[in-house]
Scaffold this active site. Sequence first.
Site, PDB file in Angstrom:
ATOM      1  N   THR A 132     -28.161 -39.908 -64.426  1.00 29.12           N
ATOM      2  CA  THR A 132     -27.576 -41.194 -63.704  1.00 29.12           C
ATOM      3  C   THR A 132     -26.905 -40.654 -62.503  1.00 29.12           C
ATOM      4  O   THR A 132     -26.424 -39.521 -62.237  1.00 29.12           O
ATOM      5  CB  THR A 132     -26.564 -41.554 -64.853  1.00 29.12           C
ATOM      6  OG1 THR A 132     -25.720 -42.667 -64.045  1.00 29.12           O
ATOM      7  CG2 THR A 132     -25.515 -40.619 -65.303  1.00 29.12           C
ATOM      8  N   ASP A 133     -26.690 -41.775 -61.479  1.00 32.82           N
ATOM      9  CA  ASP A 133     -25.736 -41.328 -60.256  1.00 32.82           C
ATOM     10  C   ASP A 133     -24.408 -41.325 -60.768  1.00 32.82           C
ATOM     11  O   ASP A 133     -23.456 -40.754 -59.877  1.00 32.82           O
ATOM     12  CB  ASP A 133     -26.024 -42.306 -59.593  1.00 32.82           C
ATOM     13  CG  ASP A 133     -25.638 -43.860 -59.839  1.00 32.82           C
ATOM     14  OD1 ASP A 133     -25.165 -44.019 -60.904  1.00 32.82           O
ATOM     15  OD2 ASP A 133     -25.867 -44.796 -58.792  1.00 32.82           O
ATOM     16  N   GLU A 134     -24.035 -41.946 -61.741  1.00 33.62           N
ATOM     17  CA  GLU A 134     -22.386 -41.574 -62.389  1.00 33.62           C
ATOM     18  C   GLU A 134     -21.902 -40.299 -62.382  1.00 33.62           C
ATOM     19  O   GLU A 134     -20.551 -40.362 -62.172  1.00 33.62           O
ATOM     20  CB  GLU A 134     -22.281 -42.593 -63.574  1.00 33.62           C
ATOM     21  CG  GLU A 134     -22.569 -43.937 -63.524  1.00 33.62           C
ATOM     22  CD  GLU A 134     -22.044 -44.868 -64.178  1.00 33.62           C
ATOM     23  OE1 GLU A 134     -20.978 -44.356 -65.196  1.00 33.62           O
ATOM     24  OE2 GLU A 134     -22.372 -46.116 -64.629  1.00 33.62           O
ATOM     25  N   TYR A 158     -18.611 -41.527 -70.434  1.00 36.09           N
ATOM     26  CA  TYR A 158     -20.022 -41.493 -70.351  1.00 36.09           C
ATOM     27  C   TYR A 158     -20.439 -40.516 -69.431  1.00 36.09           C
ATOM     28  O   TYR A 158     -21.432 -39.608 -69.728  1.00 36.09           O
ATOM     29  CB  TYR A 158     -20.309 -42.915 -69.996  1.00 36.09           C
ATOM     30  CG  TYR A 158     -21.911 -43.063 -69.599  1.00 36.09           C
ATOM     31  CD1 TYR A 158     -23.123 -42.695 -70.578  1.00 36.09           C
ATOM     32  CD2 TYR A 158     -22.038 -43.321 -68.242  1.00 36.09           C
ATOM     33  CE1 TYR A 158     -24.485 -42.850 -70.024  1.00 36.09           C
ATOM     34  CE2 TYR A 158     -23.446 -43.305 -67.700  1.00 36.09           C
ATOM     35  CZ  TYR A 158     -24.626 -43.110 -68.555  1.00 36.09           C
ATOM     36  OH  TYR A 158     -25.818 -43.140 -68.139  1.00 36.09           O
ATOM     37  N   LYS A 162     -22.694 -37.096 -69.327  1.00 36.04           N
ATOM     38  CA  LYS A 162     -24.202 -37.012 -68.719  1.00 36.04           C
ATOM     39  C   LYS A 162     -24.121 -35.523 -67.824  1.00 36.04           C
ATOM     40  O   LYS A 162     -25.192 -35.007 -67.602  1.00 36.04           O
ATOM     41  CB  LYS A 162     -24.443 -38.322 -68.029  1.00 36.04           C
ATOM     42  CG  LYS A 162     -25.058 -39.442 -68.708  1.00 36.04           C
ATOM     43  CD  LYS A 162     -26.223 -39.187 -69.737  1.00 36.04           C
ATOM     44  CE  LYS A 162     -27.430 -39.127 -69.117  1.00 36.04           C
ATOM     45  NZ  LYS A 162     -28.578 -39.059 -69.807  1.00 36.04           N
TER      46      LYS A 162
HETATM   47  P1  NAD Z   1     -30.213 -47.553 -73.877  1.00 38.37           P
HETATM   48  O1  NAD Z   1     -28.831 -47.578 -74.401  1.00 38.37           O
HETATM   49  O2  NAD Z   1     -30.814 -48.986 -73.605  1.00 38.37           O
HETATM   50  O3  NAD Z   1     -30.968 -46.836 -75.054  1.00 38.37           O
HETATM   51  C1  NAD Z   1     -30.724 -45.445 -75.316  1.00 38.37           C
HETATM   52  C2  NAD Z   1     -31.667 -45.255 -76.537  1.00 38.37           C
HETATM   53  O4  NAD Z   1     -31.595 -43.951 -77.075  1.00 38.37           O
HETATM   54  C3  NAD Z   1     -31.814 -46.221 -77.686  1.00 38.37           C
HETATM   55  O5  NAD Z   1     -33.176 -46.378 -78.157  1.00 38.37           O
HETATM   56  C4  NAD Z   1     -31.241 -45.457 -78.871  1.00 38.37           C
HETATM   57  O6  NAD Z   1     -31.523 -45.809 -80.030  1.00 38.37           O
HETATM   58  C5  NAD Z   1     -31.507 -43.799 -78.578  1.00 38.37           C
HETATM   59  N1  NAD Z   1     -30.772 -42.918 -79.048  1.00 38.37           N
HETATM   60  C6  NAD Z   1     -29.100 -42.868 -79.052  1.00 38.37           C
HETATM   61  N2  NAD Z   1     -28.803 -41.802 -79.483  1.00 38.37           N
HETATM   62  C7  NAD Z   1     -29.981 -41.261 -79.937  1.00 38.37           C
HETATM   63  C8  NAD Z   1     -29.834 -39.967 -80.787  1.00 38.37           C
HETATM   64  N3  NAD Z   1     -28.889 -39.175 -81.174  1.00 38.37           N
HETATM   65  N4  NAD Z   1     -31.163 -39.514 -80.970  1.00 38.37           N
HETATM   66  C9  NAD Z   1     -32.282 -40.226 -80.744  1.00 38.37           C
HETATM   67  N5  NAD Z   1     -32.201 -41.423 -79.955  1.00 38.37           N
HETATM   68  C10 NAD Z   1     -30.969 -41.835 -79.716  1.00 38.37           C
HETATM   69  O7  NAD Z   1     -30.059 -46.665 -72.491  1.00 38.37           O
HETATM   70  P2  NAD Z   1     -30.875 -46.935 -71.217  1.00 38.37           P
HETATM   71  O8  NAD Z   1     -30.073 -47.629 -70.302  1.00 38.37           O
HETATM   72  O9  NAD Z   1     -32.519 -47.116 -71.592  1.00 38.37           O
HETATM   73  O10 NAD Z   1     -30.781 -45.463 -70.493  1.00 38.37           O
HETATM   74  C11 NAD Z   1     -31.903 -44.404 -70.806  1.00 38.37           C
HETATM   75  C12 NAD Z   1     -31.435 -43.178 -70.223  1.00 38.37           C
HETATM   76  O11 NAD Z   1     -31.319 -43.434 -68.716  1.00 38.37           O
HETATM   77  C13 NAD Z   1     -30.132 -42.749 -70.415  1.00 38.37           C
HETATM   78  O12 NAD Z   1     -30.103 -41.303 -70.540  1.00 38.37           O
HETATM   79  C14 NAD Z   1     -29.106 -42.898 -69.404  1.00 38.37           C
HETATM   80  O13 NAD Z   1     -28.083 -42.237 -69.357  1.00 38.37           O
HETATM   81  C15 NAD Z   1     -30.209 -43.260 -68.180  1.00 38.37           C
HETATM   82  N6  NAD Z   1     -29.801 -43.856 -67.184  1.00 38.37           N
HETATM   83  C16 NAD Z   1     -29.582 -45.369 -67.375  1.00 38.37           C
HETATM   84  C17 NAD Z   1     -29.463 -46.031 -66.337  1.00 38.37           C
HETATM   85  C18 NAD Z   1     -29.151 -47.456 -66.598  1.00 38.37           C
HETATM   86  O14 NAD Z   1     -28.784 -48.335 -65.516  1.00 38.37           O
HETATM   87  N7  NAD Z   1     -29.437 -48.050 -67.770  1.00 38.37           N
HETATM   88  C19 NAD Z   1     -29.457 -45.715 -65.035  1.00 38.37           C
HETATM   89  C20 NAD Z   1     -29.526 -44.478 -64.689  1.00 38.37           C
HETATM   90  C21 NAD Z   1     -29.951 -43.588 -65.870  1.00 38.37           C
HETATM   91  O1  DAU Z   2     -25.287 -46.329 -62.407  1.00 39.67           O
HETATM   92  C1  DAU Z   2     -25.965 -45.935 -63.336  1.00 39.67           C
HETATM   93  C2  DAU Z   2     -25.353 -46.461 -64.737  1.00 39.67           C
HETATM   94  O2  DAU Z   2     -25.451 -47.926 -64.609  1.00 39.67           O
HETATM   95  C3  DAU Z   2     -26.114 -45.813 -65.871  1.00 39.67           C
HETATM   96  O3  DAU Z   2     -26.043 -44.590 -66.070  1.00 39.67           O
HETATM   97  C4  DAU Z   2     -25.339 -46.550 -67.251  1.00 39.67           C
HETATM   98  O4  DAU Z   2     -26.060 -45.900 -68.174  1.00 39.67           O
HETATM   99  C5  DAU Z   2     -25.590 -47.819 -67.052  1.00 39.67           C
HETATM  100  O5  DAU Z   2     -24.869 -48.559 -68.069  1.00 39.67           O
HETATM  101  C6  DAU Z   2     -24.865 -48.427 -65.778  1.00 39.67           C
HETATM  102  O6  DAU Z   2     -23.404 -48.377 -65.900  1.00 39.67           O
HETATM  103  P1  DAU Z   2     -22.426 -49.379 -65.027  1.00 39.67           P
HETATM  104  O7  DAU Z   2     -21.056 -49.057 -66.072  1.00 39.67           O
HETATM  105  O8  DAU Z   2     -22.340 -49.507 -63.850  1.00 39.67           O
HETATM  106  O9  DAU Z   2     -23.192 -50.541 -65.875  1.00 39.67           O
HETATM  107  P2  DAU Z   2     -22.643 -52.026 -66.253  1.00 39.67           P
HETATM  108  O10 DAU Z   2     -23.798 -53.003 -66.438  1.00 39.67           O
HETATM  109  O11 DAU Z   2     -21.667 -51.818 -67.727  1.00 39.67           O
HETATM  110  O12 DAU Z   2     -21.520 -52.540 -65.341  1.00 39.67           O
HETATM  111  C7  DAU Z   2     -21.907 -52.804 -64.130  1.00 39.67           C
HETATM  112  C8  DAU Z   2     -20.917 -53.466 -63.222  1.00 39.67           C
HETATM  113  O13 DAU Z   2     -20.178 -54.566 -63.773  1.00 39.67           O
HETATM  114  C9  DAU Z   2     -19.681 -52.480 -63.329  1.00 39.67           C
HETATM  115  O14 DAU Z   2     -19.000 -52.346 -61.973  1.00 39.67           O
HETATM  116  C10 DAU Z   2     -18.802 -53.078 -64.450  1.00 39.67           C
HETATM  117  C11 DAU Z   2     -18.999 -54.486 -64.143  1.00 39.67           C
HETATM  118  N1  DAU Z   2     -18.852 -55.410 -65.203  1.00 39.67           N
HETATM  119  C12 DAU Z   2     -19.702 -55.087 -66.473  1.00 39.67           C
HETATM  120  C13 DAU Z   2     -19.727 -55.722 -67.554  1.00 39.67           C
HETATM  121  C14 DAU Z   2     -20.374 -55.408 -68.645  1.00 39.67           C
HETATM  122  C15 DAU Z   2     -18.269 -56.766 -65.266  1.00 39.67           C
HETATM  123  O15 DAU Z   2     -17.572 -57.061 -64.137  1.00 39.67           O
HETATM  124  N2  DAU Z   2     -18.274 -57.410 -66.396  1.00 39.67           N
HETATM  125  C16 DAU Z   2     -18.839 -57.200 -67.598  1.00 39.67           C
HETATM  126  O16 DAU Z   2     -18.789 -57.860 -68.516  1.00 39.67           O
END
Ligand code: NAD
Ligand code: DAU
Length: 356
Positions: A132-134, A158, A162
Amino acid sequence: MILVTGGAGFIGANFVLDWLKEQNEPIVNLDKLTYAGNLASLAVLADDPRHIFIQGDIADGELITSLLKQYQPRAIVHFAAESHVDRSIHGPEAFLQTNIIGTFQLLQAARQHYAALTGDAAARFRFLHVSTDEVYGSLAPDAPAFTEQHPYEPNSPYSASKAASDHLVRAWHHTYGLPVLTTNCSNNYGPFQFPEKLIPLMIHRAVNGEGLPVYGDGKNVRDWLYVGDHCAAIRRVLEKGILGETYNIGGRAEMRNIDVVHLLCDLLDEQKPKKQGGSYREQIQFVTDRPGHDRRYAIDSSRIDSELDWKPSQTFATGLRKTVQWYLDNESWVDNVTSGAYRQWTKLNYQARKDV
Ligand code: NAD
Ligand code: DAU
């Protein structure tokens, strides 16, 4: 054959579906099926012999070793993680366990497996770590976007977990020669995203007539990427990326949260007008901020663009419209994943702010 971890989650499920469409190469999908993993997202593959689903934990080293031995995948694409920042604030332990220990166990098993490979099988093997970019921390309003050289400054449990996993992956390459690739991506959105993240949460709550909780002043900025474009980027890095390198992936779509919520309300007003009239914007509520809330993320994706010829195909406008339509057309999927513990979580999360 490739091994995917976390392939029942949001990005993982999109990746599995895309992969089988684009590459026609079988997948072993290892997923623990936490609250975030849902086989409903993979229902169309129920009778597809190219998809082998295994329920299990990435921290189970013996299981990983036996899967690698049995299926001999040419690559591991590692998505599995605890992924929600708010949950990491309420309960960090699961994040350390899965994101750090789980990644460690996976690396150990991959390392042993790789050491036994020879010839073409060894040359082709890849471990692609999805991150992630975080990990880069928060940007000032006018600072340039994150490049791959940006220092790591993770701020939430989180992002710290990561960042730790990224460092382990790097170390297993430098120390043990494991052929790794790492991608650091910005915020994804699109089909099958669990409605705890901003975009699906707002859609779900809007159509249910609930408050739309915007944290703080709503001016935090995220850089949005349509999930299908992320999947395409991962395929590209897997095939063409330089071993040991990292690639930033982003949509060049920086948006303030409040502007995202306004756009969502406007799309819903158009696609599912309220029966009683008025706009979904009236449901917006500003609530107590997320502790340690990073102000701005923005990704400079020029490296993957110039070196691997990848660009996003969707703009935020086209991707968001498709996404809203998908959620309106797939209410049964939303009902399925929001049954059970979902209500308890949203209550806990929003009680910590203000009852919405
Ligand atoms: P998600 O939470 O939707 O899915 C995570 C999956 O991993 C689920 O299916 C869960 O059951 C599985 N899982 C969790 N713990 C596990 C374990 N111990 N063993 C096996 N499986 C397990 O997550 P996502 O949003 O699809 O993100 C996927 C990946 O991409 C993550 O590594 C996250 O850090 C990264 N990522 C997400 C975003 C985003 O915006 N969602 C952005 C950048 C990177
Ligand atoms: O940047 C990549 C990341 O983006 C991934 O690594 C994470 O897995 C993914 O969850 C996401 O993280 P964020 O914290 O940015 O996502 P989230 O959707 O939780 O929140 C997006 C923005 O919206 C953040 O600034 C918080 C705000 N927010 C979120 C929720 C859930 C609100 O204002 N209200 C809300 O109820």
